[in-house]
Scaffold this motif. Structure first.
Motif, short mmCIF file in Angstrom:
data_model
loop_
_atom_site.label_atom_id
_atom_site.label_comp_id
_atom_site.label_asym_id
_atom_site.label_seq_id
_atom_site.Cartn_x
_atom_site.Cartn_y
_atom_site.Cartn_z
N VAL A 27 24.88 -37.79 54.76
CA VAL A 27 25.31 -37.17 56.27
C VAL A 27 25.42 -35.48 55.89
CG1 VAL A 27 25.43 -39.05 57.57
CG2 VAL A 27 27.58 -38.12 56.52
N GLY A 28 26.29 -35.49 54.95
CA GLY A 28 26.54 -33.99 54.42
C GLY A 28 25.36 -33.13 54.14
N LYS A 29 24.45 -33.64 53.30
CA LYS A 29 23.29 -32.99 53.14
C LYS A 29 22.29 -32.58 54.16
CE LYS A 29 22.87 -34.44 48.02
NZ LYS A 29 21.84 -35.00 47.18
N ALA A 30 22.38 -33.69 55.07
CA ALA A 30 21.68 -33.87 56.24
C ALA A 30 22.10 -32.59 57.17
CB ALA A 30 21.51 -35.06 57.07
N ARG A 31 23.38 -32.65 57.18
CA ARG A 31 24.01 -31.55 58.19
C ARG A 31 23.68 -30.17 57.82
NH1 ARG A 31 28.59 -28.70 58.22
NH2 ARG A 31 29.40 -29.79 56.34
N SER A 54 24.46 -35.60 62.70
CA SER A 54 24.88 -35.31 61.30
C SER A 54 26.35 -34.96 61.38
CB SER A 54 23.98 -34.57 60.39
OG SER A 54 24.18 -33.07 61.08
N HIS A 55 26.45 -34.05 62.27
CA HIS A 55 28.12 -34.01 62.34
C HIS A 55 28.77 -35.13 62.76
CE1 HIS A 55 26.85 -29.87 62.45
NE2 HIS A 55 27.97 -29.39 62.08
N ASP A 56 28.49 -35.69 63.91
CA ASP A 56 28.95 -36.89 64.50
C ASP A 56 29.10 -38.02 63.20
OD1 ASP A 56 30.02 -38.04 66.82
OD2 ASP A 56 28.41 -38.14 67.76
N ALA A 57 28.35 -38.28 62.50
CA ALA A 57 28.36 -39.06 61.46
C ALA A 57 29.67 -38.72 60.25
CB ALA A 57 27.12 -39.34 60.64
#
Length: 170
Positions: A27-31, A54-57
């Motif tokens: 999720v960090g990379k996705a964000r 991605s922030h929520d996750a």
């Protein structure tokens, strides 16, 4: 908390790449990828949604809120629109913005009156607004008529998580 897959179809490899990162727990990379891509396509509704997710996750509900709002404002459609209302309202509720959450969930409920998950998150918000009788009435109504809904199953993990944490503000 919210790990929702979307089918981006032919929207571009970057959208698929962001979704794959989310699905794989990166999720960090996705964000970071979504934020970078938004610099070029800030009005892309689905990209704003992915950025919000991605922030929520990552437990960054406060930061996710404006991206959910932009996804709606830029015309996100179909199931993603429903998911946006649910997750936007949930993020507002989680951050203690109960009146705003109620407003968003009611707007989503007007647009999608048959969606039981919008109603569940609305009931959680009513509880936070000290309207427990109405919240329980709404939840029992949903349970009686929508227990087997695919929407309820899709959000079952989040609903169960929040059930014991209704008073927590993140």
């Amino acid at each position: 908390m919210k790990n929702i897959s979307i089918n981006t179809g032919r929207k571009g490899d970057f959208m698929n790449q962001i979704q794959i990162l989310l699905d794989e727990g990166e999720v960090g990379k996705a964000r970071l990828e979504a934020l970078d891509r938004l610099k070029q396509e800030g009005e892309n509704a689905e990209l704003n949604y992915l950025c919000a997710v991605s922030h929520d996750a990552q437990g960054m509900e406060q930061e996710a809120i404006p991206f959910y709002e932009k996804a709606i404002d830029h015309g996100i459609q179909g199931d993603l629109r429903i998911q946006t209302y649910i997750q936007w309202g949930s993020s507002l509720r989680c951050t203690g913005k109960y009146y705003e959450a109620k407003e968003v969930l009611e707007k989503g409920g007007q647009e999608f009156p048959g969606n039981p998950v919008i109603q569940v998150f609305h009931a959680m918000t009513l509880y936070n607004l000290e309207q427990s009788s109405l919240a329980v009435e709404q939840l029992l109504s949903i349970l009686g008529s929508h227990a087997d809904s695919p929407w309820v199953k899709k959000y079952q993990k989040a609903i169960s998580f929040y059930a014991a944490r209704l008073d927590k503000i993140w």
